[in-house]
Design a protein around this motif. Structure first.
Motif, PDB file in Angstrom:
ATOM      1  N   LYS A  56     -20.240 -19.071  24.812  1.00  0.00           N
ATOM      2  CA  LYS A  56     -18.972 -19.701  24.457  1.00  0.00           C
ATOM      3  C   LYS A  56     -18.302 -18.959  23.312  1.00  0.00           C
ATOM      4  O   LYS A  56     -18.960 -18.320  22.496  1.00  0.00           O
ATOM      5  CB  LYS A  56     -19.139 -21.175  24.137  1.00  0.00           C
ATOM      6  CG  LYS A  56     -19.917 -21.510  22.912  1.00  0.00           C
ATOM      7  CD  LYS A  56     -19.966 -23.038  22.747  1.00  0.00           C
ATOM      8  CE  LYS A  56     -20.972 -23.450  21.703  1.00  0.00           C
ATOM      9  NZ  LYS A  56     -21.038 -24.895  21.553  1.00  0.00           N
ATOM     10  N   VAL A  57     -16.992 -19.042  23.313  1.00  0.00           N
ATOM     11  CA  VAL A  57     -16.195 -18.512  22.217  1.00  0.00           C
ATOM     12  C   VAL A  57     -16.117 -19.616  21.175  1.00  0.00           C
ATOM     13  O   VAL A  57     -15.690 -20.728  21.472  1.00  0.00           O
ATOM     14  CB  VAL A  57     -14.781 -18.102  22.699  1.00  0.00           C
ATOM     15  CG1 VAL A  57     -13.904 -17.697  21.529  1.00  0.00           C
ATOM     16  CG2 VAL A  57     -14.879 -16.969  23.714  1.00  0.00           C
ATOM     17  N   LEU A  58     -16.557 -19.313  19.963  1.00  0.00           N
ATOM     18  CA  LEU A  58     -16.562 -20.297  18.883  1.00  0.00           C
ATOM     19  C   LEU A  58     -15.260 -20.298  18.093  1.00  0.00           C
ATOM     20  O   LEU A  58     -14.817 -21.335  17.613  1.00  0.00           O
ATOM     21  CB  LEU A  58     -17.712 -20.021  17.909  1.00  0.00           C
ATOM     22  CG  LEU A  58     -19.123 -20.121  18.446  1.00  0.00           C
ATOM     23  CD1 LEU A  58     -20.121 -19.694  17.380  1.00  0.00           C
ATOM     24  CD2 LEU A  58     -19.411 -21.539  18.917  1.00  0.00           C
ATOM     25  N   GLU A  59     -14.690 -19.111  17.949  1.00  0.00           N
ATOM     26  CA  GLU A  59     -13.522 -18.975  17.095  1.00  0.00           C
ATOM     27  C   GLU A  59     -12.685 -17.802  17.567  1.00  0.00           C
ATOM     28  O   GLU A  59     -13.224 -16.782  17.996  1.00  0.00           O
ATOM     29  CB  GLU A  59     -14.009 -18.705  15.667  1.00  0.00           C
ATOM     30  CG  GLU A  59     -13.031 -18.964  14.569  1.00  0.00           C
ATOM     31  CD  GLU A  59     -13.716 -18.826  13.216  1.00  0.00           C
ATOM     32  OE1 GLU A  59     -13.202 -18.032  12.401  1.00  0.00           O
ATOM     33  OE2 GLU A  59     -14.753 -19.472  12.990  1.00  0.00           O
ATOM     34  N   GLY A  60     -11.365 -17.955  17.495  1.00  0.00           N
ATOM     35  CA  GLY A  60     -10.459 -16.891  17.897  1.00  0.00           C
ATOM     36  C   GLY A  60     -10.087 -17.010  19.362  1.00  0.00           C
ATOM     37  O   GLY A  60     -10.680 -17.781  20.112  1.00  0.00           O
ATOM     38  N   GLU A  61      -9.090 -16.258  19.743  1.00  0.00           N
ATOM     39  CA  GLU A  61      -8.614 -16.230  21.127  1.00  0.00           C
ATOM     40  C   GLU A  61      -8.814 -14.832  21.693  1.00  0.00           C
ATOM     41  O   GLU A  61      -8.129 -13.901  21.287  1.00  0.00           O
ATOM     42  CB  GLU A  61      -7.129 -16.590  21.190  1.00  0.00           C
ATOM     43  CG  GLU A  61      -6.834 -18.067  21.139  1.00  0.00           C
ATOM     44  CD  GLU A  61      -7.393 -18.816  22.335  1.00  0.00           C
ATOM     45  OE1 GLU A  61      -7.314 -18.318  23.478  1.00  0.00           O
ATOM     46  OE2 GLU A  61      -7.925 -19.911  22.115  1.00  0.00           O
ATOM     47  N   PRO A  62      -9.762 -14.681  22.624  1.00  0.00           N
ATOM     48  CA  PRO A  62      -9.926 -13.352  23.224  1.00  0.00           C
ATOM     49  C   PRO A  62      -8.710 -12.991  24.073  1.00  0.00           C
ATOM     50  O   PRO A  62      -8.055 -13.867  24.637  1.00  0.00           O
ATOM     51  CB  PRO A  62     -11.172 -13.504  24.091  1.00  0.00           C
ATOM     52  CG  PRO A  62     -11.333 -14.965  24.316  1.00  0.00           C
ATOM     53  CD  PRO A  62     -10.675 -15.671  23.174  1.00  0.00           C
ATOM     54  N   VAL A  63      -8.404 -11.709  24.096  1.00  0.00           N
ATOM     55  CA  VAL A  63      -7.319 -11.199  24.934  1.00  0.00           C
ATOM     56  C   VAL A  63      -7.899 -10.155  25.878  1.00  0.00           C
ATOM     57  O   VAL A  63      -8.901  -9.521  25.574  1.00  0.00           O
ATOM     58  CB  VAL A  63      -6.172 -10.588  24.089  1.00  0.00           C
ATOM     59  CG1 VAL A  63      -5.509 -11.640  23.219  1.00  0.00           C
ATOM     60  CG2 VAL A  63      -6.662  -9.425  23.241  1.00  0.00           C
ATOM     61  N   LYS A  64      -7.258 -10.002  27.022  1.00  0.00           N
ATOM     62  CA  LYS A  64      -7.707  -8.976  27.958  1.00  0.00           C
ATOM     63  C   LYS A  64      -7.319  -7.605  27.425  1.00  0.00           C
ATOM     64  O   LYS A  64      -6.216  -7.400  26.923  1.00  0.00           O
ATOM     65  CB  LYS A  64      -7.094  -9.208  29.339  1.00  0.00           C
ATOM     66  CG  LYS A  64      -7.658 -10.423  30.038  1.00  0.00           C
ATOM     67  CD  LYS A  64      -7.072 -10.592  31.420  1.00  0.00           C
ATOM     68  CE  LYS A  64      -7.603 -11.853  32.067  1.00  0.00           C
ATOM     69  NZ  LYS A  64      -7.052 -12.028  33.423  1.00  0.00           N
ATOM     70  N   GLY A  65      -8.264  -6.688  27.540  1.00  0.00           N
ATOM     71  CA  GLY A  65      -8.035  -5.309  27.138  1.00  0.00           C
ATOM     72  C   GLY A  65      -8.820  -4.426  28.088  1.00  0.00           C
ATOM     73  O   GLY A  65      -9.679  -4.910  28.818  1.00  0.00           O
ATOM     74  N   GLY A  66      -8.575  -3.152  28.090  1.00  0.00           N
ATOM     75  CA  GLY A  66      -9.295  -2.301  29.036  1.00  0.00           C
ATOM     76  C   GLY A  66      -8.860  -2.641  30.448  1.00  0.00           C
ATOM     77  O   GLY A  66      -7.691  -2.568  30.778  1.00  0.00           O
ATOM     78  N   ILE A  67      -9.794  -3.073  31.269  1.00  0.00           N
ATOM     79  CA  ILE A  67      -9.476  -3.427  32.664  1.00  0.00           C
ATOM     80  C   ILE A  67      -9.036  -4.882  32.735  1.00  0.00           C
ATOM     81  O   ILE A  67      -9.686  -5.771  32.195  1.00  0.00           O
ATOM     82  CB  ILE A  67     -10.690  -3.175  33.580  1.00  0.00           C
ATOM     83  CG1 ILE A  67     -10.997  -1.680  33.618  1.00  0.00           C
ATOM     84  CG2 ILE A  67     -10.433  -3.720  34.983  1.00  0.00           C
ATOM     85  CD1 ILE A  67     -12.173  -1.306  34.498  1.00  0.00           C
ATOM     86  N   HIS A  68      -7.930  -5.114  33.443  1.00  0.00           N
ATOM     87  CA  HIS A  68      -7.385  -6.456  33.655  1.00  0.00           C
ATOM     88  C   HIS A  68      -7.403  -6.758  35.151  1.00  0.00           C
ATOM     89  O   HIS A  68      -6.367  -6.817  35.782  1.00  0.00           O
ATOM     90  CB  HIS A  68      -5.929  -6.557  33.205  1.00  0.00           C
ATOM     91  CG  HIS A  68      -5.662  -6.149  31.807  1.00  0.00           C
ATOM     92  ND1 HIS A  68      -4.439  -6.328  31.217  1.00  0.00           N
ATOM     93  CD2 HIS A  68      -6.417  -5.572  30.843  1.00  0.00           C
ATOM     94  CE1 HIS A  68      -4.454  -5.887  29.980  1.00  0.00           C
ATOM     95  NE2 HIS A  68      -5.652  -5.416  29.741  1.00  0.00           N
TER      96      HIS A  68
END
Length: 151
Positions: A56-68
């Motif tokens: 799980k992601v605890l903190e922050g908002e991941p963004v797509k990078g590299g391959i989408h």
């Protein structure tokens, strides 16, 4: 292999994106493909394949990078752009996490190497199994079983 305590918390370079894994990985790998070489700015990338329900992601908002997509998505920190995890489309039971994001990454020794056809000639790893591409799906469960026996 060193035994981390779970849950295990990790973070990107700047600390804005924090993730947790609540169970041991089911497989670790070094990928030598040119994409991973470019994404990691190194000779290969390390992966810890963990059950999706244990991540799980605890903190922050991941963004797509590299391959989408369409076959996989790389997720990065929105602030420092560190590559933190990957989700493979159709392989929803697992998340591939960069194990060096955790405080004590000694447990990240690769059990398998993939895409060795792109491996730089001077690279060696302690991986027990090597594949010119990726292992066949039928072989994956056998690899996971053998890896579990090493924990």
């Amino acid at each position: 292999m060193s035994d981390p305590e779970f849950p295990c918390v990790g973070h990107c370079r700047c600390g804005a994106l924090r993730v947790e894994i609540a169970a041991p990985p089911v497989l670790t790998a070094a990928c030598h493909c040119r994409g991973c070489q470019r994404m990691s700015a190194s000779a290969f990338s390390l992966t810890a394949m963990v059950p999706a329900e244990a991540f799980k992601v605890l903190e922050g908002e991941p963004v797509k990078g590299g391959i989408h997509g369409p076959t996989l998505d790389h997720y990065c920190c929105a602030t420092c752009k560190s590559w933190v995890f990957t989700r493979i489309v159709g392989f929803d039971a697992f998340v591939n996490v960069r194990p060096t994001m955790f405080d004590d990454p000694k447990w990240s020794r690769p059990f398998i190497e993939t895409m060795t056809r792109d491996k730089l000639p001077w690279v060696t790893t302690p991986a027990e199994f090597r594949y010119e591409a990726f292992p066949e799906m039928e072989e994956l469960q056998k690899l996971m079983d053998e890896f579990a026996a090493t924990l």
